[in-house]
Design a protein around this motif. Sequence first.
Motif, PDB file in Angstrom:
ATOM      1  N   LEU A 111       0.871  -1.204  -0.027  1.00 20.63           N
ATOM      2  CA  LEU A 111       0.047   0.035  -0.119  1.00 20.63           C
ATOM      3  C   LEU A 111       0.773   1.291   0.095  1.00 20.63           C
ATOM      4  O   LEU A 111       0.528   2.222  -0.771  1.00 20.63           O
ATOM      5  CB  LEU A 111      -0.908   0.173   1.290  1.00 20.63           C
ATOM      6  N   SER A 112       1.898   1.231   0.865  1.00 21.97           N
ATOM      7  CA  SER A 112       2.917   2.398   0.840  1.00 21.97           C
ATOM      8  C   SER A 112       4.392   1.921   0.599  1.00 21.97           C
ATOM      9  O   SER A 112       4.761   0.682   1.006  1.00 21.97           O
ATOM     10  CB  SER A 112       2.692   3.242   2.047  1.00 21.97           C
ATOM     11  N   SER A 113       5.391   2.781   0.323  1.00 17.73           N
ATOM     12  CA  SER A 113       6.600   2.503   0.521  1.00 17.73           C
ATOM     13  C   SER A 113       7.243   2.312   1.351  1.00 17.73           C
ATOM     14  O   SER A 113       7.152   3.089   2.495  1.00 17.73           O
ATOM     15  CB  SER A 113       7.284   3.589  -0.852  1.00 17.73           C
ATOM     16  N   ILE A 114       8.474   1.472   1.625  1.00 17.52           N
ATOM     17  CA  ILE A 114       9.308   1.085   2.538  1.00 17.52           C
ATOM     18  C   ILE A 114      10.819   1.548   1.953  1.00 17.52           C
ATOM     19  O   ILE A 114      11.626   1.409   2.771  1.00 17.52           O
ATOM     20  CB  ILE A 114       9.429  -0.343   3.022  1.00 17.52           C
ATOM     21  N   HIS A 115      10.626   2.301   0.877  1.00 18.75           N
ATOM     22  CA  HIS A 115      12.209   2.703   0.569  1.00 18.75           C
ATOM     23  C   HIS A 115      12.296   3.918   1.619  1.00 18.75           C
ATOM     24  O   HIS A 115      12.087   4.863   1.936  1.00 18.75           O
ATOM     25  CB  HIS A 115      11.970   3.451  -0.838  1.00 18.75           C
ATOM     26  N   GLY A 116      14.066   3.587   1.939  1.00 20.40           N
ATOM     27  CA  GLY A 116      14.562   4.383   3.159  1.00 20.40           C
ATOM     28  C   GLY A 116      14.269   4.065   4.380  1.00 20.40           C
ATOM     29  O   GLY A 116      14.926   4.469   5.408  1.00 20.40           O
ATOM     30  N   ILE A 117      13.494   3.064   4.818  1.00 17.05           N
ATOM     31  CA  ILE A 117      13.163   2.448   6.052  1.00 17.05           C
ATOM     32  C   ILE A 117      14.318   1.036   5.886  1.00 17.05           C
ATOM     33  O   ILE A 117      14.508   0.374   5.213  1.00 17.05           O
ATOM     34  CB  ILE A 117      11.823   1.606   6.065  1.00 17.05           C
ATOM     35  N   MET A 118      15.106   1.149   7.083  1.00 14.82           N
ATOM     36  CA  MET A 118      16.064  -0.011   7.342  1.00 14.82           C
ATOM     37  C   MET A 118      15.496  -1.129   7.437  1.00 14.82           C
ATOM     38  O   MET A 118      14.527  -1.092   8.260  1.00 14.82           O
ATOM     39  CB  MET A 118      16.982   0.554   8.461  1.00 14.82           C
ATOM     40  N   PRO A 119      15.674  -2.122   6.614  1.00 10.19           N
ATOM     41  CA  PRO A 119      15.114  -3.232   6.595  1.00 10.19           C
ATOM     42  C   PRO A 119      15.260  -4.281   7.810  1.00 10.19           C
ATOM     43  O   PRO A 119      16.503  -4.347   7.959  1.00 10.19           O
ATOM     44  CB  PRO A 119      15.447  -3.967   5.297  1.00 10.19           C
TER      45      PRO A 119
END
Length: 453
Positions: A111-119
């Motif tokens: 639904l929304s991006s996780i780009h930039g969130i430390m995985p």
Amino acid sequence: FFKQKTAYESSLGLVGSEMCIRDRLLEAGAVIIAKTNLHEYARGITSIASLIGQTKNPYDIRRAPGGSSGGTAAAVAASFGAVGMGSDTCGSIRIPSAYNNLIGLRPSKGLSSIHGIMPLSHTQDTGGPLARNVEDLAIVLDLTVGYDGNDAATAVMQTISPPNFLDSLESLQLEGLRFGKITSYFEDSNPGVRNTIEEALEWYEEQGVEIIEIEIPNQSDLLSASGVIGFEFTEDLNQYLASNDNPPVIRVNDIVDLSLYHEALQQSMIRSAEEERDEEEYARALAGRKILRDAIEAIFAEYELDTMVYPTITQIPVMIGDGQPGTACPLAANSGLPALSVPVGFTNSGLPVGMELMGKHFQDAEHEDLFQKQGVFLPVELAPGVLTFADDEGNGMRRTEVPLHEYLEQNLVAGGGQAQIIGQHLTAQAEVSRERIFRTGQYSSHADADDRD
């Protein structure tokens, strides 16, 4: 507005990268006040980290605030900001929401991006807001959902219309809805948690909702066979570190060699550095996620359910330093389905209780409206305001009132408040867009005993 630190910004000597969600909020005019603490590397639910230390629960500073997004939750609960952002790989938005009287959504995957969130695990990672009211949550969700070319999971958003969270509020009628109550989670719950949620469900029944007791066949086995965090953490973090300019470390092994973590994470970090991924087991776990979702969706269809309900976490928050049991997080995390934690009241000793509503894929907005209707059941909000301290001077008790914001600035994250909280007097507070009147709530120094009743 609060933004959670990337999970490794809470570690010694490390810094974070850019975030799609953050950028969208800034473009919309949001004011980001601060970054907040979280459980280091997002690998836990008590919110302790090597750089900043232990975040405390503003409802009882002797206790953990949940995690991993505990700093965000504590800050929003203490009215330092209107809304905060967190990440949820397995409960890290929902658990701190439950423990801090907040609303928090783990959105449908994609639904929304996780780009930039430390995985922690790119398959399970999601990002989302925590708020004190459903309107603020809806506003932030509307601003942050959608396709992002940097996150392949959001490709689905190019084929469907994004949900309009704010406009969806008040669109749902409770009468005739069917809630599936997962009985096993209630059986395992602390009595204070269970009784508070039961009262909320009774209110829903009075509004015409049908509560159906359900079980997901082989639920325990399905959950244990579908988690992928242990398979993905090391490779995901290594890739993330390599994507940053001039990172101080480039591998999990470097982090372990330099002991760049809190001692509470020592075993899990060493294990991640030493173990090699079994690709066959990893493939089976990924396949297990679909099997789990199919089993859940089969129950949705069999009983014609609109949502499934259960405690966000079955136990009250532990004292700082103890391990936190009771999470129900894998059900939504391992299936990729949306889950909303909503505040439904308090235990006898004043600890917040959260109820989780899990829905079908991309029915996130409908679940938000379920809680909007519950505003009738919870017409006022219990939140920290003024603390009353008791000091034993030998000749009786002397009570001192301290504004909460002053006390928490010194004690919420790293302070050493030794006084015993025996009462809490809640005052009118102004929010960004409205004024709310808060009830008076009472604390007990014996919460564990009280909540057995």
